[in-house]
Design an enzyme around this catalytic site. Structure first.
Site, PDB file in Angstrom:
ATOM      1  N   ALA A  98       0.839  -1.202   0.000  1.00 40.70           N
ATOM      2  CA  ALA A  98       0.000   0.000   0.000  1.00 40.70           C
ATOM      3  C   ALA A  98       0.868   1.243   0.000  1.00 40.70           C
ATOM      4  O   ALA A  98       2.030   1.211   0.424  1.00 40.70           O
ATOM      5  CB  ALA A  98      -0.935   0.005   1.210  1.00 40.70           C
ATOM      6  N   ASP A  99       0.286   2.314  -0.475  1.00 40.36           N
ATOM      7  CA  ASP A  99       0.993   3.593  -0.466  1.00 40.36           C
ATOM      8  C   ASP A  99      -0.013   4.727  -0.374  1.00 40.36           C
ATOM      9  O   ASP A  99      -1.126   4.628  -0.913  1.00 40.36           O
ATOM     10  CB  ASP A  99       1.851   3.767  -1.728  1.00 40.36           C
ATOM     11  CG  ASP A  99       2.850   4.903  -1.571  1.00 40.36           C
ATOM     12  OD1 ASP A  99       3.807   4.736  -0.786  1.00 40.36           O
ATOM     13  OD2 ASP A  99       2.674   5.959  -2.198  1.00 40.36           O
ATOM     14  N   THR A 100       0.376   5.791   0.299  1.00 41.43           N
ATOM     15  CA  THR A 100      -0.478   6.969   0.455  1.00 41.43           C
ATOM     16  C   THR A 100       0.348   8.221   0.176  1.00 41.43           C
ATOM     17  O   THR A 100       1.496   8.321   0.616  1.00 41.43           O
ATOM     18  CB  THR A 100      -1.067   7.041   1.879  1.00 41.43           C
ATOM     19  OG1 THR A 100      -1.819   5.859   2.139  1.00 41.43           O
ATOM     20  CG2 THR A 100      -1.978   8.252   2.036  1.00 41.43           C
ATOM     21  N   ALA A 132      -3.468   3.835  -2.316  1.00 42.20           N
ATOM     22  CA  ALA A 132      -3.570   2.675  -3.209  1.00 42.20           C
ATOM     23  C   ALA A 132      -3.196   1.412  -2.450  1.00 42.20           C
ATOM     24  O   ALA A 132      -2.356   1.431  -1.545  1.00 42.20           O
ATOM     25  CB  ALA A 132      -2.655   2.844  -4.413  1.00 42.20           C
TER      26      ALA A 132
END
Length: 205
Positions: free
Chosen positions: A78-80, A115
């Site tokens: 995940a990434d933000t 995501a």
């Protein structure tokens, strides 16, 4: 998508390709066990890369790296990131950068993009959620007081909505959990499609 446990869902932990304690805690809130094994990747944005493309690529690359190291496991990456007028705001890394970010965000709306990719028996499954957050106008004194706490140093955009900076939030349109770091509704659906059960440890009545 139903959240009812399926007969072939697993109750074993999945691999979380992230060092973020926030993402681990969010997974725990929906009853999912995970083992954190951070994936080391280059998180530098590519020239001309737009924020949605960037966070989706990061989530995918983390999940792929985790899957390569754990070939028989289900892996979540995940990434933000924050986007202000199309510019990507990542982790500040210093008080000076955090100050500039907060000054730019003060009294304005920005996008938070989160995501998630889950790699497993069903292949590579991904989702990206975009939320809009508006911060209240922040004077110099409030910014300096917040910087002194050190809370925002490792947070995209220099602040943490789930922490002390919750006092700055004027408006949120979208997913709160996505702003924290993981869109739970979308994540739950991806995990179920990969055979990972949610609500493995429901709360006692």
């Amino acid at each position: 998508m139903s959240f009812e446990p399926e007969a072939d869902t697993m109750t074993s932990p999945l691999i979380l390709a992230s060092a973020s304690p926030r993402r681990r805690m969010l997974l725990e809130t929906i009853g999912v066990c995970c083992e954190a094994r951070p994936a080391a990747i280059d998180e530098t944005p590519r020239p001309g890369e737009m924020p949605p493309e960037y966070v989706q690529r990061m989530a995918l690359e983390k999940a792929r790296a985790g899957a390569a190291a754990n070939p028989h496991a289900v892996v979540l990456g995940a990434d933000t990131a924050l986007s202000l007028e199309g510019a990507i705001l990542g982790k500040p890394g210093s008080d000076d950068n955090a100050r500039r970010m907060l000054e730019a965000l003060s009294g304005r709306a920005h996008e938070v993009l989160s995501a998630v990719t889950v790699v497993g028996p069903a292949g590579e499954l991904s989702e990206c959620v975009i939320s809009e957050v508006t911060l209240a106008p922040l004077g110099r004194d409030r910014i300096e007081a917040y910087l002194a706490t050190g809370e925002g140093q490792d947070k995209a955009g220099g602040y943490a909505i789930q922490g002390l900076a919750g006092a700055f939030i004027q408006r949120l349109v979208g997913s709160y959990s996505a702003v924290v770091g993981l869109p739970l509704r979308e994540t739950a659906e991806l995990l179920i499609r990969q055979g990972i059960a949610i609500w493995q440890h429901p709360r006692s009545p």
